[in-house]
Scaffold this motif. Sequence first.
Motif, mmCIF file in Angstrom:
data_model
loop_
_atom_site.group_PDB
_atom_site.id
_atom_site.type_symbol
_atom_site.label_atom_id
_atom_site.label_comp_id
_atom_site.label_asym_id
_atom_site.label_seq_id
_atom_site.Cartn_x
_atom_site.Cartn_y
_atom_site.Cartn_z
ATOM 1 N N VAL A 73 0.833 -1.205 0.000
ATOM 2 C CA VAL A 73 0.000 0.000 0.000
ATOM 3 C C VAL A 73 0.869 1.257 0.000
ATOM 4 O O VAL A 73 0.568 2.234 -0.699
ATOM 5 C CB VAL A 73 -0.957 -0.007 1.208
ATOM 6 N N ILE A 74 1.959 1.241 0.754
ATOM 7 C CA ILE A 74 2.877 2.393 0.756
ATOM 8 C C ILE A 74 3.395 2.640 -0.660
ATOM 9 O O ILE A 74 3.428 3.778 -1.149
ATOM 10 C CB ILE A 74 4.063 2.158 1.715
ATOM 11 N N ASP A 75 3.804 1.562 -1.321
ATOM 12 C CA ASP A 75 4.368 1.702 -2.669
ATOM 13 C C ASP A 75 3.331 2.235 -3.652
ATOM 14 O O ASP A 75 3.665 2.937 -4.602
ATOM 15 C CB ASP A 75 4.907 0.354 -3.162
ATOM 16 N N GLU A 76 2.057 1.928 -3.425
ATOM 17 C CA GLU A 76 1.025 2.348 -4.374
ATOM 18 C C GLU A 76 0.558 3.778 -4.154
ATOM 19 O O GLU A 76 0.401 4.539 -5.108
ATOM 20 C CB GLU A 76 -0.177 1.410 -4.315
ATOM 21 N N VAL A 77 0.302 4.174 -2.910
ATOM 22 C CA VAL A 77 -0.315 5.492 -2.675
ATOM 23 C C VAL A 77 0.573 6.466 -1.899
ATOM 24 O O VAL A 77 0.257 7.653 -1.821
ATOM 25 C CB VAL A 77 -1.677 5.357 -1.953
ATOM 26 N N GLY A 78 1.676 5.998 -1.315
ATOM 27 C CA GLY A 78 2.579 6.903 -0.600
ATOM 28 C C GLY A 78 2.219 7.041 0.873
ATOM 29 O O GLY A 78 1.091 6.794 1.300
ATOM 30 N N ARG A 79 3.203 7.452 1.662
ATOM 31 C CA ARG A 79 3.030 7.499 3.107
ATOM 32 C C ARG A 79 2.065 8.591 3.546
ATOM 33 O O ARG A 79 1.329 8.417 4.526
ATOM 34 C CB ARG A 79 4.384 7.700 3.807
ATOM 35 N N ASP A 80 2.034 9.738 2.848
ATOM 36 C CA ASP A 80 1.164 10.839 3.279
ATOM 37 C C ASP A 80 -0.303 10.442 3.246
ATOM 38 O O ASP A 80 -1.056 10.707 4.193
ATOM 39 C CB ASP A 80 1.384 12.076 2.403
ATOM 40 N N ALA A 81 -0.704 9.810 2.141
ATOM 41 C CA ALA A 81 -2.105 9.400 2.017
ATOM 42 C C ALA A 81 -2.462 8.390 3.092
ATOM 43 O O ALA A 81 -3.538 8.463 3.700
ATOM 44 C CB ALA A 81 -2.360 8.816 0.629
#
Length: 593
Positions: free
Chosen positions: A419-427
Amino acid sequence: MNIFALFETRVREALESLTRSGRLPEGLDLSRVVVEPPRDPAHGDLATNAALVLAKDAKQNPKALGEALAEALRSDPRIVEASVAGPGFINLRLAPEVFHEVIRAALRDGEAFGRGNMPGGPVNIEYVSANPTGPMHVGHGRGAVFGDALANLLAAAGRPVTREYYINDAGAQVDVLARSAYLRYREALGETITIPEGLYPGDYLKPVGEGLKQAHGDALLGKPEHEWLPTVRRFAIDAMMDMIREDLAAIGIRHDVFFSEATLQGGSGGQGGDQGSNRVAELLDALRAKGLVYEGRLPPPKGQLPEDWEDREQTLFRSTQFGDDVDRPLLKSDGSYTYFASDIAYHRDKWLRGASELIDVLGADHGGYVKRMQAAVKAVSDGEARLDVKLCQLVRLLRAGEPVKMSKRAGEFVTLRDVIDEVGRDAIRFMMLYRKNDATLDFDLAKVVEQSKDNPVFYVQYGHARRFSVLRQAREALPNEDFSREGLLADADLSALTDPGEIEMMRLIAQYPRVLESAAAAHEPHRIAFYLYETASSLHSFWNKGKDLPQLRIVNPTDRNSTRARLALVEALGGVLASGLAVLGVSAPDEMR
């Protein structure tokens, strides 16, 4: 500058003056007196419940007492109106200069604005604590983000905070991990393997098998299990913890302490204190010395009896003496310690290391754990420490409304790293915090990357970026002006800020110290996320008004006075957005791409 604390002091001073004049009796308890925003902003800037909460003890009519208190407050030049509403609420309207001072304080302090000196000793927050048997899933991510944001929040409020991870490396599940890794080791050496039911099938263990091959060659083959198991177990646990640390780093999370469960009974493990001493045995000795351990029988549990329930005499902790529903076993039938005994020893260790407040962030399935551990902490600390357990509900992972399939790498669930790789840590971080921790969260991978008002993280970050875009516009339109923070602080005439939208923004900025303090006291970081969305919305709304009404544009080359004042306001508001985003662990970009 916290105007709520400032005027709460003023209300208390007015109450003391009424006491000196004989209008109020001596010795009233003022602890319930608060100053807060009114429910309807049209009623004023502040409201106090003082007359309502004091009337009964003072043996007075609350409305009459409210009138007397309002009259005493009207002598303050900072209060332009004090009116009594309903059964005794007092609404206060402040002079504009009060809000102008708030803006100057926010400009002067930058991201330190609103951060306080909350009373209380050191806090230990334990969060994540995922079993080191595989990669973290999205559910772990929610507890991780919540715990980290809570640590940031308490630190921002002025509390000393230790961030801790409890490594469950002493139970049967790590032996299952070791046996699974040993199969992958044999695979790495060229064997064709079949993973039996009960072992971990995920591909994430293939690198562990390769690592064992590199470290030991074929030396572990042919040995009996009792010889290779400790070596493989330690190697696999270390490899899993390295993977977990990498995943945590990818989402911006760090811990100060990694505490190994194995060290509680004198075994070798990770960080967490001296090895060699049996802290569970020490705990039982300490409880016995206090008369809190006895031999007895427990009543059968209500409902259907579990298969492993035994009606036998057991070594029990008197947890009912401290608010629990039933006394709890400390030893199993084979003489080994129960999980509960180890958990008490661990929490006692936190307290002995100096924490006066303990916070555990756990999954929703730990609801039955709360009362017993709170009782245990009260017992081992003689009431000096308190425990708050925050339960995080499930995360339903969706894509455009449809459930997301399992991860190929993990084999059983969607990993947090996917999930981190797909949408990024901020989201991930913002949306995990945009709902209270004890409510189920629907996390839609498609929606959290939308660039729209319906995506809260984008909307708030866009508000912060707007802080810089208007400054760039001003420097282009008025190249000879000093629009640095120092220049705005020195020269901006804030009396030009009279539009309702500008007043709303000033009120919201003034609320930030109170929001930060109350969120920290309640252990509720979601309050910061809600506040940020409301505050960013106020800026976007004012910006949009300027499109239709040129006189309300933030940058107006024909009116340098209003341009300076509005830039000061936007800069102050942007600083608050940056501060709140930092608490949540979310970046505050200068521009959106």
